[in-house]
Write an enzyme that holds these catalytic residues in place. Structure first.
Site, short mmCIF file in Angstrom:
data_model
loop_
_atom_site.label_atom_id
_atom_site.label_comp_id
_atom_site.label_asym_id
_atom_site.label_seq_id
_atom_site.Cartn_x
_atom_site.Cartn_y
_atom_site.Cartn_z
N LYS A 181 12.97 43.79 26.00
CA LYS A 181 13.75 45.03 25.93
C LYS A 181 13.37 45.81 24.67
O LYS A 181 13.29 47.05 24.69
CB LYS A 181 15.25 44.70 25.89
CG LYS A 181 16.17 45.92 25.66
CD LYS A 181 16.00 47.03 26.67
CE LYS A 181 17.08 48.08 26.66
NZ LYS A 181 17.08 49.01 25.52
N HIS A 234 10.25 47.51 25.37
CA HIS A 234 10.57 48.66 26.23
C HIS A 234 11.00 49.83 25.37
O HIS A 234 10.51 50.96 25.53
CB HIS A 234 11.70 48.29 27.20
CG HIS A 234 12.38 49.49 27.80
ND1 HIS A 234 13.37 50.21 27.14
CD2 HIS A 234 12.19 50.12 28.99
CE1 HIS A 234 13.76 51.23 27.90
NE2 HIS A 234 13.07 51.19 29.01
N ASN A 235 11.86 49.58 24.41
CA ASN A 235 12.34 50.67 23.55
C ASN A 235 11.23 51.24 22.68
O ASN A 235 11.17 52.45 22.45
CB ASN A 235 13.50 50.18 22.69
CG ASN A 235 14.81 50.17 23.47
OD1 ASN A 235 14.81 49.90 24.65
ND2 ASN A 235 15.89 50.50 22.80
N SER A 279 18.65 48.28 30.45
CA SER A 279 18.13 49.61 30.15
C SER A 279 18.51 50.62 31.23
O SER A 279 18.50 50.32 32.41
CB SER A 279 16.60 49.59 30.04
OG SER A 279 16.13 50.90 29.78
N GLU A 337 9.32 53.43 24.81
CA GLU A 337 10.17 54.62 25.02
C GLU A 337 9.99 55.61 23.87
O GLU A 337 9.82 56.82 24.08
CB GLU A 337 11.63 54.16 25.10
CG GLU A 337 12.70 55.22 25.12
CD GLU A 337 14.09 54.57 24.97
OE1 GLU A 337 14.43 53.73 25.80
OE2 GLU A 337 14.79 54.92 24.00
C1 6PG Z 1 17.91 52.13 27.12
C2 6PG Z 1 17.76 52.85 25.79
C3 6PG Z 1 18.83 52.45 24.80
C4 6PG Z 1 18.50 53.01 23.41
C5 6PG Z 1 19.36 54.17 23.08
C6 6PG Z 1 19.16 54.73 21.66
O1 6PG Z 1 17.01 51.34 27.42
O2 6PG Z 1 18.91 52.39 27.80
O3 6PG Z 1 16.50 52.45 25.25
O4 6PG Z 1 18.91 51.05 24.77
O5 6PG Z 1 18.75 52.06 22.45
O6 6PG Z 1 19.06 55.15 24.01
O7 6PG Z 1 17.92 54.50 21.16
P1 6PG Z 1 17.46 55.16 19.74
O8 6PG Z 1 18.70 55.65 19.02
O9 6PG Z 1 16.81 54.04 18.99
O10 6PG Z 1 16.54 56.28 20.10
#
Ligand code: 6PG
Length: 484
Positions: free
Chosen positions: A186, A189-190, A132, A193
């Protein structure tokens, strides 16, 4: 294949993320990096642009494998899905027992479980590793969440620790757990996010629509918030996005960006997985739904004239409102992370992973998209009480929500009165009130289910399960579980 090469680590797939990761690896003492890309032009471009990296470049995968020393260790950085499977089968053909294949993409953890099982049968190690931090993180120091076997981590761990972000002298990488644990964490985590980004977007919408601040003024407010408990990468970059002026029109860039949010899928996976695990992740789910809603132009166009609030609601004291929104944001963020860690606990139980929640919070303090000062508080909370049943019950967070909740309630009710959508703020507050309620209306739901489906119910005052004979004399009978 027995002869070995000089490279202790290799990267397959040299798009921006893969190239940056390879450059990061090559910049660290003790690494000799082998690189390979299906189309050799990209490999040549990387080696031409970065001779200082001393890459060991190959134009066939056979030469790439031959350039690795044992235990051969290769990180796949190609598009998640079929491309990853193709490279895995090529490497499985050419690698030997004890070698290590790492998938550094955003793979769905159940795919990683399948792949790890298949590859392990050959004696080769397979590691799904969440990486990430985006392109900059890959180059300068990501947060890395590897799964796979402890045996693989003996070799892989020091290599990943050499490139990860470092906070307080601690690399932001840990062996998350076996097989798919890394990609699972992960994914969470997303999901967090998504919730974090949605909450920030709702705070912006409130400050704009309810208090009338301009994007530049809101950027300043976010910069001030970034000096306090909300300090984080996402708050920091939000201020930058809001400051940006569009060169073509001279308008704030945010006003010329089409308000339809994309999604590569990891947030959806998080919600689907949490539903299967029976874990409420309301903040994350509302963030996913908000992106879906935004991407329904026909429905939105048809609905734009629907009636809104009949009476005007306005902000009387703007400074007080800004503080209310800040506190509502912090409280909602606490709920989103609390729910995310609940999903990690449930996943660990379901898939038999021994995941250390404090370690996960610790490696999220730097390098990753959700990096924030706040993660120190989570690390401390789990260090103090590893068996915490809900993060929000940790003293620090209980106090933080106690301080914030009146503001939180004012903001959610004000937003409703003003007709401003705050799905993540309001669902987080509803979850919080549900969590702390002494009695929930679930008792009535049980009565309804028993009435139409004889699904039975338990009682507060005695053991066993019961059913009321609703269509008869309505006496209650004790049953042993539902007959439906
Ligand atoms: C990271 C981000 C990355 C993510 C993209 C697009 O940890 O670097 O979470 O892995 O997948 O930034 O995410 P979306 O298109 O789903 O918003």
């Amino acid at each position: 294949m027995s002869e070995t090469g000089s490279a202790n680590i290799g990267v397959v797939g040299l798009a921006v993320m893969g190239s940056n990761l390879a450059r990061n690896l090559a910049s660290r003492e003790g690494n000799t990096v082998a690189v390979y890309n299906r189309s050799p032009e990209r490999t040549r471009l990387l080696t031409d642009e970065h001779p200082e990296a001393g890459f060991v470049a190959s134009e066939t995968i056979e030469d790439f494998v031959a350039s690795l020393k044992t235990p051969r260790t290769a990180i796949i950085m190609v598009q998640a899905g079929k491309g990853t499977d193709a490279v895995i089968s090529q490497l499985t053909e050419l690698f030997e027992p004890g070698d290590i294949i790492v998938d550094g993409g955003n793979a769905l953890f159940t795919d990683t479980l399948r792949r790890e099982k298949a590859v392990r049968e050959t004696g080769i190690n397979f590691v799904g590793a969440g990486i990430s931090g985006g392109e900059e993180g890959a180059l300068k120091g990501p947060s890395i969440m590897p799964g796979g076997s402890a045996e693989a981590y003996v070799t892989l761990g020091p290599i990943l620790e050499s490139i990860a972000a470092v906070v307080d002298g601690v690399p932001c990488v840990t062996h998350v757990g076996t097989d798919g644990a890394g990609h699972f964490v992960k994914m969470i985590h997303n999901g967090i996010e998504y919730a974090d980004m949605q909450l920030i977007a709702e705070a912006y919408d409130l400050l704009r629509a309810a208090a009338g601040y301009s994007p530049a003024e809101i950027a300043e407010i976010f910069s001030q918030w970034n000096a306090g408990e909300l300090e984080s990468y996402l708050i920091e970059i939000t201020a930058e996005v809001l400051k940006q002026i569009d060169a073509d029109t001279g308008a704030p860039l945010v006003d010329v960006i089409l308000d339809e949010a994309g999604s590569k899928g990891t947030g959806v996976w998080t919600v689907q997985t949490a539903l299967d695990l029976g874990i409420p992740v309301s903040g994350i789910a509302e963030a996913v739904f908000a992106r879906s809603l935004s991407s329904k132009p026909a429905q939105r166009q048809a609905s734009v004239g629907l009636p809104g609030p009949s009476t005007a609601w306005s902000v009387s004291d703007k400074a007080a409102f800004v503080e209310d929104v800040r506190l509502a944001l912090y409280a909602s963020k606490i709920i989103a992370y609390s729910q995310g860690f609940d999903a990690i606990v449930a996943g660990a139980e379901q898939y038999n992973w021994n995941i250390n929640k404090g370690d996960i919070a610790k490696i999220w303090r730097g390098g990753c998209i959700i990096r924030a000062q706040f993660l120190n508080r989570i690390t401390e909370a789990y260090a103090e009480n590893p068996g915490l049943v809900a993060l929000v019950t940790a003293p620090y967070f209980t106090d933080a929500v106690a301080t914030a909740q009146d503001s939180w309630r004012r903001v959610v009710s004000g937003a409703a009165l003003a007709g401003i959508p705050t799905p993540a703020f309001s669902s987080s507050l509803a979850y919080y009130d549900g969590l702390r309620a002494k009695r929930l209306p679930a008792a009535l739901v049980q009565g309804q289910r028993d009435f139409f489906g004889a699904h039975t119910y338990k009682r507060t005052d005695k053991e066993g399960t019961f059913h009321t004979l609703w269509s008869g004399d309505r006496t209650e009978i004790a049953t042993e579980g539902s007959s439906h």
